[in-house]
Write a protein that holds these residues in place. Structure first.
Motif, PDB file in Angstrom:
ATOM      1  N   SER A 181       0.746  -1.187   0.045  1.00 32.94           N
ATOM      2  CA  SER A 181       0.020  -0.001  -0.106  1.00 32.94           C
ATOM      3  C   SER A 181       0.973   1.206   0.066  1.00 32.94           C
ATOM      4  O   SER A 181       1.794   1.318   0.636  1.00 32.94           O
ATOM      5  CB  SER A 181      -0.919   0.030   1.303  1.00 32.94           C
ATOM      6  N   VAL A 182       0.633   2.090  -0.711  1.00 30.43           N
ATOM      7  CA  VAL A 182       1.387   3.426  -0.990  1.00 30.43           C
ATOM      8  C   VAL A 182       0.633   4.452  -0.911  1.00 30.43           C
ATOM      9  O   VAL A 182      -0.541   4.603  -1.413  1.00 30.43           O
ATOM     10  CB  VAL A 182       1.877   3.210  -2.222  1.00 30.43           C
ATOM     11  N   GLY A 183       1.181   5.415   0.101  1.00 26.06           N
ATOM     12  CA  GLY A 183       0.209   6.691  -0.004  1.00 26.06           C
ATOM     13  C   GLY A 183       0.888   7.500   1.521  1.00 26.06           C
ATOM     14  O   GLY A 183       1.667   7.168   2.386  1.00 26.06           O
ATOM     15  N   ARG A 184       0.343   9.048   1.535  1.00 18.17           N
ATOM     16  CA  ARG A 184       0.533   9.646   2.436  1.00 18.17           C
ATOM     17  C   ARG A 184       0.087   9.070   3.954  1.00 18.17           C
ATOM     18  O   ARG A 184      -0.797   8.583   3.750  1.00 18.17           O
ATOM     19  CB  ARG A 184       0.322  11.078   2.602  1.00 18.17           C
ATOM     20  N   LEU A 185       0.730   8.971   5.064  1.00 18.64           N
ATOM     21  CA  LEU A 185       0.169   8.720   6.251  1.00 18.64           C
ATOM     22  C   LEU A 185      -0.750   9.513   6.767  1.00 18.64           C
ATOM     23  O   LEU A 185      -0.225  10.351   7.858  1.00 18.64           O
ATOM     24  CB  LEU A 185       1.718   8.267   7.230  1.00 18.64           C
ATOM     25  N   VAL A 186      -1.779   9.712   6.393  1.00 18.97           N
ATOM     26  CA  VAL A 186      -2.919  10.658   6.692  1.00 18.97           C
ATOM     27  C   VAL A 186      -4.209   9.999   6.872  1.00 18.97           C
ATOM     28  O   VAL A 186      -4.411   8.617   6.322  1.00 18.97           O
ATOM     29  CB  VAL A 186      -3.126  11.792   5.715  1.00 18.97           C
ATOM     30  N   GLU A 187      -5.265  10.682   7.451  1.00 18.69           N
ATOM     31  CA  GLU A 187      -6.567  10.187   7.851  1.00 18.69           C
ATOM     32  C   GLU A 187      -7.170   9.477   6.587  1.00 18.69           C
ATOM     33  O   GLU A 187      -7.944   8.521   6.610  1.00 18.69           O
ATOM     34  CB  GLU A 187      -7.364  11.037   8.570  1.00 18.69           C
ATOM     35  N   GLN A 188      -6.990  10.118   5.446  1.00 14.43           N
ATOM     36  CA  GLN A 188      -7.795   9.977   4.399  1.00 14.43           C
ATOM     37  C   GLN A 188      -7.468   8.501   3.730  1.00 14.43           C
ATOM     38  O   GLN A 188      -8.341   7.727   3.223  1.00 14.43           O
ATOM     39  CB  GLN A 188      -7.181  11.031   3.248  1.00 14.43           C
ATOM     40  N   LYS A 189      -6.272   8.225   3.979  1.00 14.28           N
ATOM     41  CA  LYS A 189      -5.561   6.704   3.446  1.00 14.28           C
ATOM     42  C   LYS A 189      -6.385   5.759   4.242  1.00 14.28           C
ATOM     43  O   LYS A 189      -6.102   4.453   3.825  1.00 14.28           O
ATOM     44  CB  LYS A 189      -4.273   6.891   3.234  1.00 14.28           C
ATOM     45  N   ASN A 190      -6.435   5.912   5.646  1.00 14.04           N
ATOM     46  CA  ASN A 190      -7.190   4.874   6.261  1.00 14.04           C
ATOM     47  C   ASN A 190      -6.314   3.706   6.391  1.00 14.04           C
ATOM     48  O   ASN A 190      -6.967   2.487   6.463  1.00 14.04           O
ATOM     49  CB  ASN A 190      -8.840   4.274   5.422  1.00 14.04           C
ATOM     50  N   PHE A 191      -5.339   3.918   6.866  1.00 18.86           N
ATOM     51  CA  PHE A 191      -4.336   2.798   7.025  1.00 18.86           C
ATOM     52  C   PHE A 191      -4.625   1.742   8.189  1.00 18.86           C
ATOM     53  O   PHE A 191      -4.394   0.628   8.070  1.00 18.86           O
ATOM     54  CB  PHE A 191      -2.965   3.042   6.828  1.00 18.86           C
TER      55      PHE A 191
END
Length: 316
Positions: free
Chosen positions: A143-153
């Motif tokens: 999984s790739v993306g900024r570590l922010v709420e939007q990405k829901n990691f």
């Protein structure tokens, strides 16, 4: 043609756009920029920080204003005040760029009429390409993306806890940086995923990210909203299928079961979809090949940048 782009970071197509537009300057607010005569001002989002700045600059230099909406946040991602500001600014543009049909619909609902859909997906087909057949890929979820709420990691990690119960050899890598790094690491510790989870925060070269896409069996996306996401198409060009929430241009351009599997924001459902694909290399290979075909037909670098550039050139 002299263009000023205003945003948080330069477009990945910045240098190629110069072939069509000529001179382009870039500002990242709140940095002050010595203004000159511009034909067009482009704001990358209709927010107080970017949109209002772009609007004021366009007035000061008497330039046409274009605002862009790169993610599906108009209904649920803004406070009431932020939404009012966005609506005010969007109605004062010569053109508004939506990167998906869903965003276009949301814009028209609030009375914005001059909208054009131009996805912000530009893929270099000779860079992002398959290097490894799925029969030789290990059970790695990426999984790739900024570590922010939007990405829901956190949702993805809770789902992966169920995955390793049925596929004990499965591994997961999250690549990105952001304010939730400590929270994500703590959650992985509490879920006892230390032996199967890795967080990669260092910057990766293009060659390294292509290699990572080719190591992975699945790209996992659990975002609450998106414009693309571009990573789904980069991975897809490497023949890596997805398990994703129904977001962005991905959901609009790739049918369920063709290039991957869609899921709700339910951890058990996400786990089941991941397990299904991890256990079926043949299906992953077929879906991956479908994804690459879709990318080449619709999101090839030169073709999509030309489409974007010409839409704005025609305003002048």
């Amino acid at each position: 043609m002299i263009v000023l782009m205003i945003g948080r970071s330069k477009s990945i197509a910045f240098d190629d756009l110069k072939k069509y537009w000529g001179e382009i300057d870039f500002i990242k607010p709140p940095r002050i920029h010595r203004l000159k005569k511009y034909d067009l001002v482009i704001g990358q989002e209709p927010t107080l920080r970017i949109g209002l700045y772009s609007y004021l600059v366009s007035k000061l230099v008497n330039a046409k204003l274009v605002l862009e909406v790169h993610a599906d946040y108009l209904k649920s991602g803004l406070t009431p005040i932020q939404r009012k500001i966005a609506e005010y600014l969007l109605r004062r543009c010569v053109l508004v760029r939506a990167v998906s049909k869903k965003i276009e619909e949301d814009l028209r609902e609030i009375g914005v009429k001059n909208v054009v859909v131009i996805p912000s997906i530009y893929i270099k087909k000779n860079v992002y390409k398959p290097l490894k057949h799925h029969s030789s890929r290990k059970p790695l979820v990426l999984s790739v993306g900024r570590l922010v709420e939007q990405k829901n990691f956190p949702l993805l990690l809770r789902a992966f806890k169920d995955v390793v119960k049925e596929v004990p050899e499965a591994e997961i890598i999250i690549h990105g940086r952001g304010p939730l790094e400590r929270q994500i690491l703590e959650l992985a510790r509490r879920l006892d995923l230390s032996s199967s989870f890795k967080l990669v925060t260092r910057w990766l070269t293009e060659e390294e990210i292509v290699s990572l896409y080719n190591e992975a069996s699945i790209l996992a996306i659990t975002s609450r909203y998106e414009g693309g996401p571009r990573v789904a198409f980069e991975a897809g060009a490497c023949c890596t299928p997805f398990v994703s929430t129904r977001v962005g241009i991905l959901h609009e351009s790739v049918p369920d079961g063709v290039g991957g599997l869609y899921t709700s924001e339910n951890s058990r459902e996400i786990a089941e979809k991941i397990i299904t694909l991890l256990n079926d290399a043949s299906t992953r290979q077929k879906m991956g090949e479908n994804m690459r075909r879709i990318v080449l037909e619709n999101f090839e670098w030169n073709t999509t940048i030309k489409r974007y550039a010409e839409a704005y050139t025609n305003l002048l």
